[in-house]
Design a protein around this motif. Structure first.
Motif, PDB file in Angstrom:
ATOM      1  N   ASN A 196       0.803  -1.222   0.000  1.00  0.00           N
ATOM      2  CA  ASN A 196       0.000   0.000   0.000  1.00  0.00           C
ATOM      3  C   ASN A 196       0.837   1.274   0.000  1.00  0.00           C
ATOM      4  O   ASN A 196       0.292   2.367   0.167  1.00  0.00           O
ATOM      5  N   LEU A 197       2.142   1.157  -0.141  1.00  0.00           N
ATOM      6  CA  LEU A 197       3.032   2.317  -0.146  1.00  0.00           C
ATOM      7  C   LEU A 197       3.554   2.513  -1.563  1.00  0.00           C
ATOM      8  O   LEU A 197       4.163   1.618  -2.137  1.00  0.00           O
ATOM      9  N   GLU A 198       3.294   3.704  -2.122  1.00  0.00           N
ATOM     10  CA  GLU A 198       3.670   3.954  -3.510  1.00  0.00           C
ATOM     11  C   GLU A 198       4.493   5.227  -3.630  1.00  0.00           C
ATOM     12  O   GLU A 198       4.319   6.162  -2.850  1.00  0.00           O
ATOM     13  N   ASN A 214       0.738   6.827   0.917  1.00  0.00           N
ATOM     14  CA  ASN A 214       0.368   5.737   1.812  1.00  0.00           C
ATOM     15  C   ASN A 214      -1.116   5.461   1.591  1.00  0.00           C
ATOM     16  O   ASN A 214      -1.966   6.218   2.028  1.00  0.00           O
ATOM     17  N   ARG A 215      -1.425   4.368   0.907  1.00  0.00           N
ATOM     18  CA  ARG A 215      -2.814   4.024   0.608  1.00  0.00           C
ATOM     19  C   ARG A 215      -3.499   3.276   1.754  1.00  0.00           C
ATOM     20  O   ARG A 215      -4.701   3.020   1.690  1.00  0.00           O
ATOM     21  N   ALA A 219       2.465   4.900   8.293  1.00  0.00           N
ATOM     22  CA  ALA A 219       3.558   4.169   7.655  1.00  0.00           C
ATOM     23  C   ALA A 219       4.593   5.174   7.173  1.00  0.00           C
ATOM     24  O   ALA A 219       4.306   6.358   7.014  1.00  0.00           O
ATOM     25  N   THR A 220       5.784   4.694   6.927  1.00  0.00           N
ATOM     26  CA  THR A 220       6.847   5.520   6.368  1.00  0.00           C
ATOM     27  C   THR A 220       7.047   5.124   4.917  1.00  0.00           C
ATOM     28  O   THR A 220       7.297   3.952   4.616  1.00  0.00           O
ATOM     29  N   VAL A 221       6.936   6.098   4.023  1.00  0.00           N
ATOM     30  CA  VAL A 221       7.146   5.866   2.599  1.00  0.00           C
ATOM     31  C   VAL A 221       8.476   6.514   2.236  1.00  0.00           C
ATOM     32  O   VAL A 221       8.704   7.679   2.543  1.00  0.00           O
ATOM     33  N   THR A 222       9.357   5.762   1.597  1.00  0.00           N
ATOM     34  CA  THR A 222      10.667   6.301   1.236  1.00  0.00           C
ATOM     35  C   THR A 222      10.943   6.095  -0.254  1.00  0.00           C
ATOM     36  O   THR A 222      10.400   5.201  -0.875  1.00  0.00           O
ATOM     37  N   ALA A 223      11.791   6.965  -0.775  1.00  0.00           N
ATOM     38  CA  ALA A 223      12.223   6.845  -2.167  1.00  0.00           C
ATOM     39  C   ALA A 223      13.691   7.225  -2.239  1.00  0.00           C
ATOM     40  O   ALA A 223      14.136   8.130  -1.549  1.00  0.00           O
ATOM     41  N   SER A 224      14.419   6.523  -3.064  1.00  0.00           N
ATOM     42  CA  SER A 224      15.818   6.878  -3.288  1.00  0.00           C
ATOM     43  C   SER A 224      15.908   7.725  -4.555  1.00  0.00           C
ATOM     44  O   SER A 224      14.970   7.775  -5.351  1.00  0.00           O
TER      45      SER A 224
END
Length: 72
Positions: free
Chosen positions: A22-24, A41-42, A47-52
């Protein structure tokens, strides 16, 4: 401000670049050599959503200015 991102003159639609249940993470090009990034965060829980950098198409060490744009 969110409206301005949606109406960017480049007109390129963002793409989902990372999906973990559920994390996009979505990213898209904007005019002026800018990039829009959405951490989504769907789920109904925190929640923690991360991107590099590589997830959103930036080179390692790229310096950015970031802004929070909240849609409720």
């Amino acid at each position: 401000m969110v409206f301005a991102v949606n109406q960017d003159k480049l007109g390129v639609q963002g793409k989902k670049v990372k999906n973990d249940t559920n994390l996009e993470v979505w990213a898209g090009s904007l005019s002026g050599n800018k990039t829009a990034v959405i951490l989504w965060n769907r789920s109904s829980s925190n929640a923690t959503v991360t991107a590099s950098w590589s997830d959103i198409g930036l080179k390692l060490g790229t310096k950015v200015d970031a802004r929070d744009l909240w849609v409720v």
